[in-house]
Write a protein that holds these residues in place. Structure first.
Motif, PDB file in Angstrom:
ATOM      1  N   ILE A  87       0.841  -1.200   0.000  1.00 41.67           N
ATOM      2  CA  ILE A  87       0.000   0.000   0.000  1.00 41.67           C
ATOM      3  C   ILE A  87       0.876   1.250   0.000  1.00 41.67           C
ATOM      4  O   ILE A  87       0.594   2.231  -0.703  1.00 41.67           O
ATOM      5  CB  ILE A  87      -0.948  -0.012   1.215  1.00 41.67           C
ATOM      6  CG1 ILE A  87      -1.993  -1.117   1.039  1.00 41.67           C
ATOM      7  CG2 ILE A  87      -1.615   1.343   1.402  1.00 41.67           C
ATOM      8  CD1 ILE A  87      -2.926  -1.283   2.215  1.00 41.67           C
ATOM      9  N   HIS A  88       1.956   1.208   0.776  1.00 33.26           N
ATOM     10  CA  HIS A  88       2.894   2.328   0.817  1.00 33.26           C
ATOM     11  C   HIS A  88       3.467   2.598  -0.565  1.00 33.26           C
ATOM     12  O   HIS A  88       3.547   3.741  -1.019  1.00 33.26           O
ATOM     13  CB  HIS A  88       4.019   2.007   1.812  1.00 33.26           C
ATOM     14  CG  HIS A  88       4.955   3.155   2.068  1.00 33.26           C
ATOM     15  ND1 HIS A  88       6.203   2.997   2.591  1.00 33.26           N
ATOM     16  CD2 HIS A  88       4.820   4.483   1.842  1.00 33.26           C
ATOM     17  CE1 HIS A  88       6.802   4.184   2.703  1.00 33.26           C
ATOM     18  NE2 HIS A  88       5.972   5.094   2.237  1.00 33.26           N
ATOM     19  N   VAL A  89       3.826   1.542  -1.255  1.00 36.46           N
ATOM     20  CA  VAL A  89       4.407   1.677  -2.579  1.00 36.46           C
ATOM     21  C   VAL A  89       3.401   2.258  -3.572  1.00 36.46           C
ATOM     22  O   VAL A  89       3.769   2.927  -4.535  1.00 36.46           O
ATOM     23  CB  VAL A  89       4.926   0.300  -3.064  1.00 36.46           C
ATOM     24  CG1 VAL A  89       5.298   0.330  -4.533  1.00 36.46           C
ATOM     25  CG2 VAL A  89       6.138  -0.115  -2.236  1.00 36.46           C
ATOM     26  N   SER A  90       2.103   2.033  -3.337  1.00 35.34           N
ATOM     27  CA  SER A  90       1.077   2.510  -4.269  1.00 35.34           C
ATOM     28  C   SER A  90       0.735   3.976  -4.084  1.00 35.34           C
ATOM     29  O   SER A  90      -0.018   4.535  -4.893  1.00 35.34           O
ATOM     30  CB  SER A  90      -0.201   1.678  -4.093  1.00 35.34           C
ATOM     31  OG  SER A  90      -0.879   2.028  -2.895  1.00 35.34           O
ATOM     32  N   LEU A  91       1.268   4.626  -3.071  1.00 39.43           N
ATOM     33  CA  LEU A  91       0.895   6.010  -2.782  1.00 39.43           C
ATOM     34  C   LEU A  91       1.179   6.985  -3.933  1.00 39.43           C
ATOM     35  O   LEU A  91       0.406   7.923  -4.135  1.00 39.43           O
ATOM     36  CB  LEU A  91       1.579   6.484  -1.499  1.00 39.43           C
ATOM     37  CG  LEU A  91       1.085   5.808  -0.211  1.00 39.43           C
ATOM     38  CD1 LEU A  91       1.800   6.381   1.005  1.00 39.43           C
ATOM     39  CD2 LEU A  91      -0.422   5.954  -0.057  1.00 39.43           C
ATOM     40  N   PRO A  92       2.264   6.822  -4.711  1.00 36.28           N
ATOM     41  CA  PRO A  92       2.411   7.710  -5.873  1.00 36.28           C
ATOM     42  C   PRO A  92       1.247   7.613  -6.851  1.00 36.28           C
ATOM     43  O   PRO A  92       0.789   8.628  -7.387  1.00 36.28           O
ATOM     44  CB  PRO A  92       3.724   7.234  -6.510  1.00 36.28           C
ATOM     45  CG  PRO A  92       4.507   6.648  -5.379  1.00 36.28           C
ATOM     46  CD  PRO A  92       3.486   6.008  -4.504  1.00 36.28           C
ATOM     47  N   SER A  93       0.738   6.399  -7.074  1.00 37.58           N
ATOM     48  CA  SER A  93      -0.411   6.247  -7.961  1.00 37.58           C
ATOM     49  C   SER A  93      -1.658   6.881  -7.361  1.00 37.58           C
ATOM     50  O   SER A  93      -2.465   7.485  -8.074  1.00 37.58           O
ATOM     51  CB  SER A  93      -0.670   4.766  -8.247  1.00 37.58           C
ATOM     52  OG  SER A  93       0.305   4.245  -9.095  1.00 37.58           O
ATOM     53  N   VAL A  94      -1.828   6.742  -6.057  1.00 33.88           N
ATOM     54  CA  VAL A  94      -2.964   7.376  -5.388  1.00 33.88           C
ATOM     55  C   VAL A  94      -2.878   8.891  -5.538  1.00 33.88           C
ATOM     56  O   VAL A  94      -3.884   9.571  -5.786  1.00 33.88           O
ATOM     57  CB  VAL A  94      -3.016   6.971  -3.903  1.00 33.88           C
ATOM     58  CG1 VAL A  94      -4.067   7.777  -3.155  1.00 33.88           C
ATOM     59  CG2 VAL A  94      -3.299   5.479  -3.768  1.00 33.88           C
ATOM     60  N   LEU A 143      -6.174   0.288  -3.241  1.00 32.23           N
ATOM     61  CA  LEU A 143      -5.524   0.003  -1.961  1.00 32.23           C
ATOM     62  C   LEU A 143      -5.848  -1.409  -1.473  1.00 32.23           C
ATOM     63  O   LEU A 143      -4.965  -2.143  -1.012  1.00 32.23           O
ATOM     64  CB  LEU A 143      -5.951   1.038  -0.917  1.00 32.23           C
ATOM     65  CG  LEU A 143      -5.515   2.486  -1.182  1.00 32.23           C
ATOM     66  CD1 LEU A 143      -6.028   3.397  -0.072  1.00 32.23           C
ATOM     67  CD2 LEU A 143      -4.005   2.588  -1.299  1.00 32.23           C
ATOM     68  N   ILE A 144      -7.114  -1.816  -1.586  1.00 32.12           N
ATOM     69  CA  ILE A 144      -7.492  -3.151  -1.115  1.00 32.12           C
ATOM     70  C   ILE A 144      -6.872  -4.232  -1.997  1.00 32.12           C
ATOM     71  O   ILE A 144      -6.358  -5.239  -1.508  1.00 32.12           O
ATOM     72  CB  ILE A 144      -9.026  -3.287  -1.076  1.00 32.12           C
ATOM     73  CG1 ILE A 144      -9.615  -2.316  -0.043  1.00 32.12           C
ATOM     74  CG2 ILE A 144      -9.427  -4.713  -0.717  1.00 32.12           C
ATOM     75  CD1 ILE A 144     -11.130  -2.247  -0.056  1.00 32.12           C
ATOM     76  N   ALA A 145      -6.917  -4.019  -3.343  1.00 27.67           N
ATOM     77  CA  ALA A 145      -6.363  -5.013  -4.260  1.00 27.67           C
ATOM     78  C   ALA A 145      -4.865  -5.193  -4.039  1.00 27.67           C
ATOM     79  O   ALA A 145      -4.353  -6.322  -3.999  1.00 27.67           O
ATOM     80  CB  ALA A 145      -6.643  -4.606  -5.709  1.00 27.67           C
ATOM     81  N   LEU A 146      -4.149  -4.077  -3.883  1.00 29.04           N
ATOM     82  CA  LEU A 146      -2.712  -4.175  -3.656  1.00 29.04           C
ATOM     83  C   LEU A 146      -2.402  -4.742  -2.280  1.00 29.04           C
ATOM     84  O   LEU A 146      -1.406  -5.443  -2.092  1.00 29.04           O
ATOM     85  CB  LEU A 146      -2.063  -2.804  -3.837  1.00 29.04           C
ATOM     86  CG  LEU A 146      -2.034  -2.268  -5.268  1.00 29.04           C
ATOM     87  CD1 LEU A 146      -1.411  -0.890  -5.316  1.00 29.04           C
ATOM     88  CD2 LEU A 146      -1.292  -3.208  -6.202  1.00 29.04           C
ATOM     89  N   GLY A 147      -3.251  -4.444  -1.290  1.00 26.60           N
ATOM     90  CA  GLY A 147      -3.069  -5.048   0.029  1.00 26.60           C
ATOM     91  C   GLY A 147      -3.242  -6.556  -0.028  1.00 26.60           C
ATOM     92  O   GLY A 147      -2.490  -7.314   0.600  1.00 26.60           O
ATOM     93  N   PHE A 148      -4.212  -7.017  -0.799  1.00 24.72           N
ATOM     94  CA  PHE A 148      -4.421  -8.449  -1.006  1.00 24.72           C
ATOM     95  C   PHE A 148      -3.188  -9.060  -1.664  1.00 24.72           C
ATOM     96  O   PHE A 148      -2.692 -10.110  -1.247  1.00 24.72           O
ATOM     97  CB  PHE A 148      -5.668  -8.643  -1.872  1.00 24.72           C
ATOM     98  CG  PHE A 148      -5.954 -10.067  -2.250  1.00 24.72           C
ATOM     99  CD1 PHE A 148      -5.861 -11.092  -1.320  1.00 24.72           C
ATOM    100  CD2 PHE A 148      -6.342 -10.384  -3.544  1.00 24.72           C
ATOM    101  CE1 PHE A 148      -6.144 -12.411  -1.677  1.00 24.72           C
ATOM    102  CE2 PHE A 148      -6.628 -11.690  -3.909  1.00 24.72           C
ATOM    103  CZ  PHE A 148      -6.535 -12.705  -2.969  1.00 24.72           C
TER     104      PHE A 148
END
Length: 546
Positions: A114-121, A368-373
């Motif tokens: 989730i941390h890594v996805s923050l740029p996309s968010v 966020l949920i998909a990447l957390g999974f």
């Protein structure tokens, strides 16, 4: 053959885990963790050698999650996969505990991804602002206006594809384009007596082309995020498949237009109503295209995505003040909640009432949920077990590239969600590409094409269901022939086919440069080693031993 996945040794985790360090996923956006923090996240003594899952156990959370998704999507007819994915995360956690993992270590894997996805968010937040402000500034209405007045009957299908492409690239949303301009084009096509499925095919081809290559698109940012590349390099690497596919589709639509249309007079009442309403409610001028041009120029100059997009927001705000007379408070509202207008014409109202940060919250929560999974599957070693089984059958780059595309398509077919079809294969296959020393740009292209482009071609997928509903194809009412839009959306399926041809021939399939390999090592990216491949592995850098 048992591929081993090397990782940062300081985490004290066995070789059955993937990357634990944050990586730079968009140019100019880096997530760095301090070494001291990395060491304290998981001390070797805190874990008691959790077991590696068998293939059956590794598949258990995946299969159970797909079953829950199937019930949600098909039985209840509810295209919101958030809760099924959250349930899947919980199931994966139970599997991890059974394997000997402590919950806090599984949790670290979830939060890491989730941390890594923050740029996309962050990009998605900027996209929400830019849509609302660009509509208010007249940038989007100007694009639509000029596109509509340039249409003519014989070139309608080809022009419809191009118009949807331009609007989709500008907005960064295929669904918004299909539900607005696409719906208007369906009415125009009916006036030309063009079969509904031909018009729908052209609309889908153009709209999802824009979703694939727009730096404003959520999926275009998600694909490089989960594979460890940057968005502009990702877009550039898709051009060898995108440009030929669009040229092929354009040629077919042009030929079909002259064949299907008799050249008689057609009703332009809908176009006239739209253009008149746009002129009545907005100042229409070519210079209002400058905010869009600014973002494109910054993209070409490879400026970081987030500052580039925010510059587009500011430019749109200035244009809105000067050309449309918008006030500061109005612009703040448009950026947060989206643009709102009541013209009395339903088509225009549905076209322009959108945008804002809040409109992106559904997508952000799903990402966020998909990447957390995916992070939980990764931390517990389930993904490695599945990949190990795949790699016993696949021994070449062409096989891996084909498997990546097919995995994305299969996820689209089974799960019905384009985001999941990008996120999970991206996380699964990235270490293998690094182990073969092929650039992960190959992977980001594969999952983008198998995910984004195939989504609208599957009727029960979220993308396909939206297309059928928004364009009024009436499939549920018995108009099954309208499903012919699927093979007629040429750009969507020709592009993956071209990509697979490149994989088989080695064309436009870049190897990892020494700089890219060095970046993997510096960032502690997971690398599959001891691969029993049938082709030599190039490169000079050894896999990262931790």
């Amino acid at each position: 053959m048992k591929p081993v996945f090397t990782d940062a040794a300081e985490f004290g985790l066995n070789q059955g885990t993937f990357s634990r360090q944050a990586s730079r996923y968009t140019e100019g956006s880096a997530l760095h963790e301090h070494p001291s923090k990395e060491i304290t996240m998981a001390e070797p003594t805190q874990m008691r050698d959790p077991r590696q899952p068998s293939l059956l156990l590794a598949l258990t959370p995946v299969v159970l999650t797909l079953i829950v998704l199937g019930v949600q999507l098909f039985y209840f007819g509810d295209f919101t996969p958030h809760i099924p994915l959250a349930i899947g995360l919980a199931i994966t956690g139970l599997v991890g505990i059974r394997l000997g993992f402590k919950w806090k270590h599984i949790e670290e894997g979830v939060f890491h991804v989730i941390h890594v996805s923050l740029p996309s968010v962050s990009v998605l937040i900027c996209v929400g602002m830019i849509i609302g402000v660009w509509i208010a500034s007249g940038t989007v209405p100007t694009l639509i206006y000029y596109g509509l007045i340039l249409l003519s009957p014989q070139i309608f299908l080809a022009a419809a594809m191009i118009l949807c492409s331009v609007v989709s690239v500008s907005l960064g949303t295929s669904w918004g384009t299909v539900g607005t301009v696409g719906l208007a084009l369906m009415g125009i096509g009916a006036g030309f007596d063009i079969p509904v499925y031909w018009t729908a095919g052209a609309v889908v081809s153009g709209a999802f082309f824009g979703d694939k290559v727009s730096p404003l698109s959520d999926t275009t940012n998600l694909a490089p995020a989960v594979t460890g590349t940057d968005v502009f390099s990702h877009i550039k690497n898709m051009m060898p498949t995108t440009i030929p596919a669009m040229l092929i589709a354009f040629t077919i639509y042009l030929i079909a237009g002259f064949t299907l249309i008799d050249g008689g007079n057609a009703s332009f009442e809908k176009i006239n109503a739209i253009t008149a309403s746009l002129q009545a409610n907005f100042t229409i001028s070519a210079w209002l295209l400058l905010p869009a041009a600014l973002v494109i120029v910054l993209a070409v100059k490879r400026m970081p995505p987030i500052p580039s997009l925010f510059a587009g927001v500011l430019a749109g705000a200035v244009a809105a003040m000067l050309a449309q007379g918008s006030g500061l408070h109005e612009l703040l509202t448009f950026a947060n909640s989206g643009y709102s207008i009541e013209t009395g014409i339903a088509t225009i109202d549905s076209l322009l009432n959108r945008g804002g940060i809040q409109s992106m919250m559904w997508t952000i929560s799903l990402v966020l949920i998909a990447l957390g999974f995916g992070g939980a599957l990764e931390r517990t070693g389930c993904l490695e077990a599945i990949i190990r089984a795949i790699m016993t059958k696949i021994r070449t780059f062409k096989g891996v590239q084909t498997a990546a595309v097919c995995t994305s398509i299969s996820t689209n077919l089974v799960a019905g969600d384009p985001y999941l079809s990008i996120a999970l294969p991206g996380r699964m296959y990235a270490p293998i590409y690094r182990g073969m020393k092929y650039s992960t740009l190959n992977l980001s292209r594969a999952i983008e094409e198998g995910g984004t482009l195939i989504s609208p071609l599957i009727p029960w997928n979220a993308g396909g269901a939206f297309v059928i509903s928004a364009l009024g194809l009436g499939v549920a009412e018995g108009n099954i022939e309208n499903l012919l839009y699927i093979p007629l959306a040429f750009a969507c399926w020709v592009s993956p086919v071209i990509g697979l041809i490149y994989a088989q021939t080695g064309l436009f399939s870049p190897r990892a440069s020494e700089e890219e390999q060095r970046t993997w090592k510096e960032q502690g990216e997971a690398v599959a080693t001891n691969l029993d491949v049938d082709e030599p592995v190039p490169g000079k850098l050894a896999p990262n031993p931790g």
